[in-house]
Every structure is written in structure tokens, then in C-alpha cells.
Design a protein around this motif. Sequence first.
Motif, mmCIF file in Angstrom:
data_model
loop_
_atom_site.group_PDB
_atom_site.id
_atom_site.type_symbol
_atom_site.label_atom_id
_atom_site.label_comp_id
_atom_site.label_asym_id
_atom_site.label_seq_id
_atom_site.Cartn_x
_atom_site.Cartn_y
_atom_site.Cartn_z
ATOM 1 N N ALA A 32 12.182 0.236 -40.120
ATOM 2 C CA ALA A 32 11.878 0.541 -38.763
ATOM 3 C C ALA A 32 11.776 -0.656 -37.873
ATOM 4 C CB ALA A 32 10.501 1.148 -38.637
ATOM 5 N N CYS A 33 11.844 -0.631 -36.476
ATOM 6 C CA CYS A 33 11.995 -1.756 -35.436
ATOM 7 C C CYS A 33 10.753 -2.508 -35.716
ATOM 8 C CB CYS A 33 12.344 -1.231 -34.287
ATOM 9 S SG CYS A 33 12.299 -2.878 -33.043
ATOM 10 N N VAL A 34 10.751 -3.803 -36.070
ATOM 11 C CA VAL A 34 9.715 -4.749 -36.270
ATOM 12 C C VAL A 34 9.842 -5.852 -34.933
ATOM 13 C CG1 VAL A 34 9.908 -4.620 -38.888
ATOM 14 C CG2 VAL A 34 11.016 -6.397 -37.738
ATOM 15 N N ALA A 35 10.685 -5.325 -33.915
ATOM 16 C CA ALA A 35 10.869 -6.092 -32.806
ATOM 17 C C ALA A 35 10.937 -7.812 -33.256
ATOM 18 C CB ALA A 35 9.347 -6.584 -32.174
ATOM 19 N N CYS A 36 12.157 -8.062 -34.184
ATOM 20 C CA CYS A 36 12.403 -9.299 -34.504
ATOM 21 C C CYS A 36 13.397 -10.119 -33.357
ATOM 22 C CB CYS A 36 13.160 -9.230 -36.043
ATOM 23 S SG CYS A 36 14.678 -8.519 -35.882
ATOM 24 N N GLY A 37 13.976 -9.407 -32.788
ATOM 25 C CA GLY A 37 14.802 -9.850 -31.679
ATOM 26 C C GLY A 37 16.259 -10.163 -32.091
ATOM 27 N N LEU A 38 16.559 -9.771 -33.424
ATOM 28 C CA LEU A 38 17.865 -10.262 -33.942
ATOM 29 C C LEU A 38 19.085 -9.575 -33.109
ATOM 30 C CD1 LEU A 38 18.568 -11.923 -36.118
ATOM 31 C CD2 LEU A 38 18.702 -9.770 -37.825
ATOM 32 N N CYS A 39 18.663 -8.315 -32.812
ATOM 33 C CA CYS A 39 19.793 -7.536 -32.071
ATOM 34 C C CYS A 39 19.880 -7.726 -30.671
ATOM 35 C CB CYS A 39 19.738 -5.948 -32.578
ATOM 36 S SG CYS A 39 18.068 -5.318 -31.771
ATOM 37 N N SER A 40 18.472 -7.991 -30.053
ATOM 38 C CA SER A 40 18.721 -8.193 -28.886
ATOM 39 C C SER A 40 19.125 -9.545 -28.337
ATOM 40 C CB SER A 40 17.273 -7.839 -28.168
ATOM 41 O OG SER A 40 16.328 -8.501 -28.770
ATOM 42 N N VAL B 253 23.891 -4.829 -37.348
ATOM 43 C CA VAL B 253 23.303 -6.122 -37.253
ATOM 44 C C VAL B 253 21.828 -6.262 -37.712
ATOM 45 C CG1 VAL B 253 22.400 -7.410 -35.349
ATOM 46 C CG2 VAL B 253 24.717 -6.814 -35.345
ATOM 47 N N CYS B 254 21.133 -4.860 -37.626
ATOM 48 C CA CYS B 254 19.638 -4.784 -37.860
ATOM 49 C C CYS B 254 19.551 -4.959 -39.295
ATOM 50 C CB CYS B 254 19.207 -3.437 -37.222
ATOM 51 S SG CYS B 254 17.659 -3.288 -37.866
ATOM 52 N N ALA B 255 18.694 -5.973 -39.588
ATOM 53 C CA ALA B 255 18.756 -6.261 -41.135
ATOM 54 C C ALA B 255 17.510 -5.165 -41.552
ATOM 55 C CB ALA B 255 18.281 -7.394 -41.394
HETATM 56 S S1 SF4 Z 1 17.084 -6.177 -35.245
HETATM 57 FE FE1 SF4 Z 1 16.440 -5.042 -33.431
HETATM 58 S S2 SF4 Z 1 16.342 -2.864 -34.097
HETATM 59 FE FE2 SF4 Z 1 16.414 -4.219 -35.832
HETATM 60 S S3 SF4 Z 1 14.407 -4.674 -36.365
HETATM 61 FE FE3 SF4 Z 1 15.126 -6.557 -35.146
HETATM 62 S S4 SF4 Z 1 14.774 -5.898 -33.051
HETATM 63 FE FE4 SF4 Z 1 14.355 -4.080 -34.188
#
Ligand code: SF4
Lengths: 188, 694
Positions: free
Chosen positions: B641-649, B681-683
Motif C-alpha cells: 500500500a502507499c507509504v508516502a515514500c515520494g518515489l513516484c511523485s 516505479v512503485c516499489a
Molecule cells: S512510490 Fe508513490 S504510490 Fe508507491 S508507495 Fe511511494 S509514494 Fe506511494
Amino acid sequence: MSRLEWQAVVAGVGGQGVLFVSRALSTAVEPKAGSILISEVHGMAQRGGAVVSHLKAGPFSGPLVSPGQADLLLALDPGEAVRNLSYLVEGGWLVVNAPDLDFLSPKARKALASFGARVLTVPAVQLAGQAGARKGANVVLLGAAAAGGALPVSMAELEAAICDGQPRARAEANRKLLALGAEAAAQV
Amino acid sequence: MGSKNKVRKEILMGNQALGRGLVENGVAVMTAYPGTPSSEILPSVVQYGAEMQSQPYCEWSVNEKVAVEVALSAAYTGQRSAVAMKMVGLNVALDPVMSSAYIGVIGGMILISADDPGPHSSQTEQDSRLLAHFAKLPVLDPDSPAMARDLVGPAFALSERFQIPVMIRPTLRVCHGRQNLNLRTPKELERVPGFPRDPFRWAAIPKMRLALHHALNAKLAKIQDYLSKSKSLNQWHAPLRPRAPLGILASGVSAALARDLLAEMGLPVGEGKVPFLQTAAPYPLPIGPVSELIAGCRNVLVLEETEPVLELLAPNRDKLWGRGSGHVPSAGELTPEVLGGVLERALGEAKLKAARPKGKVLSVPDQPPMRRPNLCPGCSHRAVFYSLRRALPTGVYPSDIGCYTLGMNQGAVDTCHDMGAAVTFASALSRGLNQADKDTPVVATIGDSTFFHSGITGLVNAVYNGHRFVLVILDNETTSMTGMQPTPESGLTADGHPGNAVDIKKLVEGCGVRWITELDPYQMGDLQKTLKKAWRWCKGPEGSVAVIIARHACAAQRPRDAVASPCKVEVKGQAAPVKTSFRPQDNPCADCGRCVAVCPAGALTRTGKGKIKVDEAKCTGCRLCAEVCPTGTMVLEPAGACVACGLCSTWFACPALAKDAEGYISIDRGWCVDCGLCAEVCAHGAIAPLEESK
Ligand code: SF4
Ligand code: SF4
């Protein structure tokens, strides 16, 4: 008959149809003004950045509107409305794609009110979305501006500028969007 | 009355007006290389040329130098020719431009160089009029789309009368301004091209150039006289009056804006309080009327963009108020905001009172932050930049001029200098960085059109001299930043007819490159493996330049339903952020430092040999460190689930990925084109194709 003198700033974000709106407005007011000058921002701004178009109808020679001179600020994006508010003339029109003025800080709202600005807020994206054409929010907003009295041309003149010479289906769709805007303006 | 006699009125963009003017004046050959704000001129000549019996020949040349040479030699044959570019393109073309005044032309030739004060989409704010002066070419400076069109006729006439190319220098506000004008019927010149062999002129050796220089100077004196006498090129908006405290000398858009501003200040030029001379010919300066103005006023305010050209050429400079005296700022566009202040100050110092004060201006507190331009959703360049940082995170990434400069948002563009510099900068950067026995991957990115423009020469140089770097050619099959002009590879000519396609891969092979791969960057896994492989080969014993041709059609060009892998994506729920943990107790740390280098949040610090400290407050759980860790010392559980890691954004930076205040992601359907790339992208497996998640 004295010629029309009218200045407008159209602001938004790349992809919202700012240039379409300013061209439609210029086609509509051209017969009354005789002379038209528009200035558009192209290039990088097309990739999701801010897009703004200045429109001067009448006996002007320069293409850019001076701060404090625009009779209308038509904003397709609330943020871009804030960025361009200083172009408004005292008592000028702000027509903005937003459900209300909550996007302005209380301070900014007070400043705007004391400037005598006339305001029309229209949830254009929602309305266009309900009509199944999210991208048509710009036309909805134009319809509201015309019906609300913010333009120096009538709804019929605006409609002609947008729909004449277009394929039937597109003209029909735009007519519907204009009417949606007009309805929204009547409710405000 | 026949419809033929009806005046056709249209609202034209300045570039269209220029194209219209060229066609109305019988242009026979038109060349250009696209560049904002000049790009629409050539297509307009194609469009309006269709109204002519013998359509003009139009070409998108591979660069500005080529464009100038083609137009120049066409004018040698007695035809009217034109070439258009943006001002930095003029730098590329300067070599042939510099001798063009010496040798001259027979048929009229117009060189249009579009300037970008501001600069809105350029690397410099340079003023082409200064280069016209440097190259000894007459230059005309229009103030509006209508004037731009109306100057084409006089420019051709001047060019043919004095057998010299003439420059027209519009600025952005002219090029991208729109104005209503009456179209005139195109003139058919019916000239038969011929080449009068005269090697002493066309192939002049250096000795003859000296004689030509003397002749050119004499010619320029005559042109100056001719321009001085022109009433249409020198307009007195307000006449000279005795003992005027202040006069205005202006040119270009500044002249037009100043007229409006004076009216807003209650001093309309028509009332004649301030003598106002506008010249459309900054070089050679029309000395007659200009001297008259300056002699007749106590002080003269000089308004022009961007450099002081009138100001430097005018007599009695101690009377002038401009950049030299500090009245006009020395950089930036002269917008009404800026010009208003300049005029107010000058009027005040000259003790001239405005009849009525300018209207009140609303000052708005709490301005929103500036918007950053971003690559389009679904753009394959985004996949390349993302993969670059994933595959070779410790690299240095020289890039080039074009859409892909926006890869800066993804932290994958380190340099951007001029067309082609990605390749040449990579040469010296790789040599320098790896001389010190460091293993820094150097990966250059360049677009297809830019590669044809100026990348090839740099590549030949790199192969010849044995430089070692990876070059990724971002081939989206078009020149996208300037509005989708065809590239040589497309094999489409300027008027849409098939030409001969030039194959990039064969070209790269022909340059002597021994390691070449073509792939689709949408296959991000492949791309990352290939990037690593390419760099390994580069630094190996046989290594040199490795080229990856990443080919995928431009997202803005292809229809929305033709996206390569249509797959609707959605974001699955939210989870509490997971944290990275450093676990040398499970696996020993190899002390490679990759995790520290790769962490986008700056959450990791090396505290000693084989020791890394994780700052829990900063870590977003993006998993990058765990992925680059060769020993498995850095660990992180997948969240689903989304962890708000910011990788995608942040790293992937698709404008369709909307972030809430806490950083959790949702997909904005208004922007998303369902390219499916973010799912890769989302790991954490939070973004997944809709079908799968059902
Ligand atoms: S890559 Fe984007 S969608 Fe995936 S967990 Fe990180 S912030 Fe959430
Ligand atoms: S949100 Fe995902 S699927 Fe949609 S355009 Fe962006 S990367 Fe592609």
C-alpha cells in the motif's frame, strides 16, 4: 459610434485551453473594437506551467496589459487568478473557475472587495465533468462570463465566435457548455 | 463583386504575419530550424504559399548554419529567399552570416532572428540587433505582428537595392502576439533562377575581402542615408517642439508599450507633450531624424530591448537617459510593469506632470508558489531519467536543449549549455572524473532533433579521441519542445511530403561507435540493465562511447488512445510509513556508500567503516537504499500500500500523481494517460494496474 476599448487577462495552466479562450474572446469583440492585440506565453509553459494571455481590444499599440488596467480577469485556475489579480482595474470583473472565493486568503478577499471588483465564481470543471467533457471547463466559464455581464459582447455574439464554421458535433457540444455556464451564472 | 476583391481579414500570430508578408512579397526559398519563439514562421510560408501559382520551396534544415547557407545561395541566383531562427540559433549560424554582408546577394534575402527578452524559453537574453551590427547587416525592428508583416516588403526592397541580406528582428511579444490584419494578394515574381559565375565575388579570397570591406562600408553609408530619409521607417508619433524638456527615442515592442503607458498616465502621444520618435531601423541608425530629436530636447529617454543599440549608436550620448545612465534596467523584459516605472521616473526628472494619475493597482498578499513546467504524463523521457538514477545512481548526467531539460525535476540533468553540448561535455567530464581513478558513470542525454543539429560532430570527436561515456539518444521521433516539427529520421519534409529518411542507428555506426543498442524506454527493467551493461563496457579495456537509442513516440504527439501499454492504474490504500533498517548483524556491510548516495531524503549518513545511521524522521521508506545495497544489509519490507515514500511523485514526477498533505498518492484522472509506468516505479506495489487489483 465610438469604438470599444476593452482589456482582459486570461490565466490558467497548460492544457486548460487558455489560448482557445483568448482567441474566442478576440474573435467575438473584434467587430466592435476594430483593432485587436493579443499576447500569449508559449514554450515551456505548455508543459504544465502557468499560461497567460493578454487581450487588448481597441485603439492600443502595445500587446501587454498594464497592472490596474484589465476590465476582466478570467482565470481557469484559482492559483493563477491570485497571481494575476493585480492586472484588474478598479471595479473590474473577476471570473474564476472555483466554487467560491475560499482560495483567497481573508486578507486578499478584503483587498479585492475594497477594490470594488465584481466577482463571478463558477465550478466549471465539475459542471463540464457532469456534461461529460472535463476539458470543456473553459467554455463553461466563458458562458458564465457572457451571461453574467462580464463581457462587452452578448451570449449570441460569443456563441457565433466559438461555434461558427465548426463541425456540427463540436458546435453543438460547445453550445451546451456555454448554456451550462449561463445557468451557473444565473444561480450566483 | 467577386469574392476575389473582398478583403480577407484575419487575426494572425506575429510569426504567421511574417510568413504572410514573405508570401505576399514573392519569397521563393524559405529555410529554418525550429526554435521558440520563431518556429511558426516557416509553416506559415508553407500554408500561405499554397495560394501561389509557384509555391515557395521550404525546408527544415538540420541546423541554423545550414539554413542560412541554403537561403544565401538561393539569393545568389536572383530569387527572393528567407531564413528564420531564434537568436541562439543565430550564434550557430554566425559563421556564414559574418561574411554574407561582404559578399552580398542578388535576389533579396531576409534573415529573421527572433529574440526572447525575459527570457521565457531560452538560454540567453541576447539582442540580435547587436550581432547585425557586428556582421554589418541592416536590421529592422518591428513593434507588432502588423508591422512585422509590413516590414517584409521594405526589407526585400532594401536588400535588392543594396545587394545585402537584411535582418528582421522580432521579439517574443511580436512573434507570439496576435493582431487582426488585412491580407494582401501574394505577389508572383516569376524570376528564373540563374547563377552568374563570378568567382572573384562568390569565392573571394582574403585579399579581395579587404576591398570588399571598403566597398561594404561605403554601401552602409549609403544605406544609412537611405534609412534616414524613410518616413515610414521613422515615425514621429509626437513632433519636436521648441525647448522640449524630454523626448523619447524608441524601437520595437517598447515603443508600442510606451505609447499606451503614456496614454494611461494622461499624456497621450497624440497631444504632443513629449516628442516621440520611433525608428524601425536600429542599424545603420537613421542619423538624420535621430540627431534632430536629440538636438531639440534637453534629454532623450531611449527605450529598446534588450541591449542599448540605439543608445550606443546615437550622437550626444550625454543627453541620453537609458541603460548607460541607469534609467533603464540592463536585464529582463521591458514589461508594462518595468516600463511604467521607467517612464514615471523620467517624466518626474523632466518635471513633466501627468494630467491624471495612473489607476490604482491592487496589491495581493499571499502569492502562490511558481509553477514548474514538467514533462507530459506518459512521456518516455521520464522513464529514461528515472531509470538512469536507478541504474547508475552515482553518475553525472550532462544533458542538452529540448523537452528533456525538464529531467532536472527528476535530478537526472546536471548540465544544459547549448545544442549538442551533452556529448562534448560528457567527453571532458568522463575524462576528468575518471582520470582521478574514480568510478563515476557519465551518461549524456540528447534528443533526436538536437542530435542531428549538433550532436553528431561531438560524437565523431568523442569516438576519435577515445572518450568513455554512455550517450542516450532520446528519440521521440519529432522536435517536440518547439511544436512537433519533423526530424530527418521521420523522412517528412516541411510541407508534409515524403523525403529520404536518415537512420540514426546507421549514422551512429558510421561515426565509429562499436556498442549500440536500440530499445523502448517503456521497458524500464530492460533499460536499467542496458544502462549498467553499457557503462561496464565503457570502462572496460576495449571501452569507448556506448550509445543507447531509446525510441518511443512523443506523448504529446500520439493520440491518447494509442498509448503503448494501455493499463489503467489505481492506488491501493494507505499504510503507515515503513522505515528502513540498517542490519549489519544479518549481513555485513560492504561499505560501498551506494545507499548514502542514492537516498533522495538524505536520511542516511556514514558514521564509520561499515556503519550507516538511519534518520528515522527523514526516511520515507522509499526502498531505494535496499535496492542498491549489494549485501542486503539495508532492509525494508514491502508494504502493498502507499507509504508516502515520494518515489513516484518526486523521482518519477508524473504530473498526474497527486500528493495529499501527508504525501500519500492518488491519480488525477484529468491528467493520467494510462501509460502504466508509475506502476513499475512503485516499489511497494501500491500502484497497480486496475485489472490486476480486481
Ligand atoms: S512510490 Fe508513490 S504510490 Fe508507491 S508507495 Fe511511494 S509514494 Fe506511494
Ligand atoms: S499516473 Fe501513472 S499511468 Fe497515469 S500517466 Fe502518470 S505514470 Fe502514466
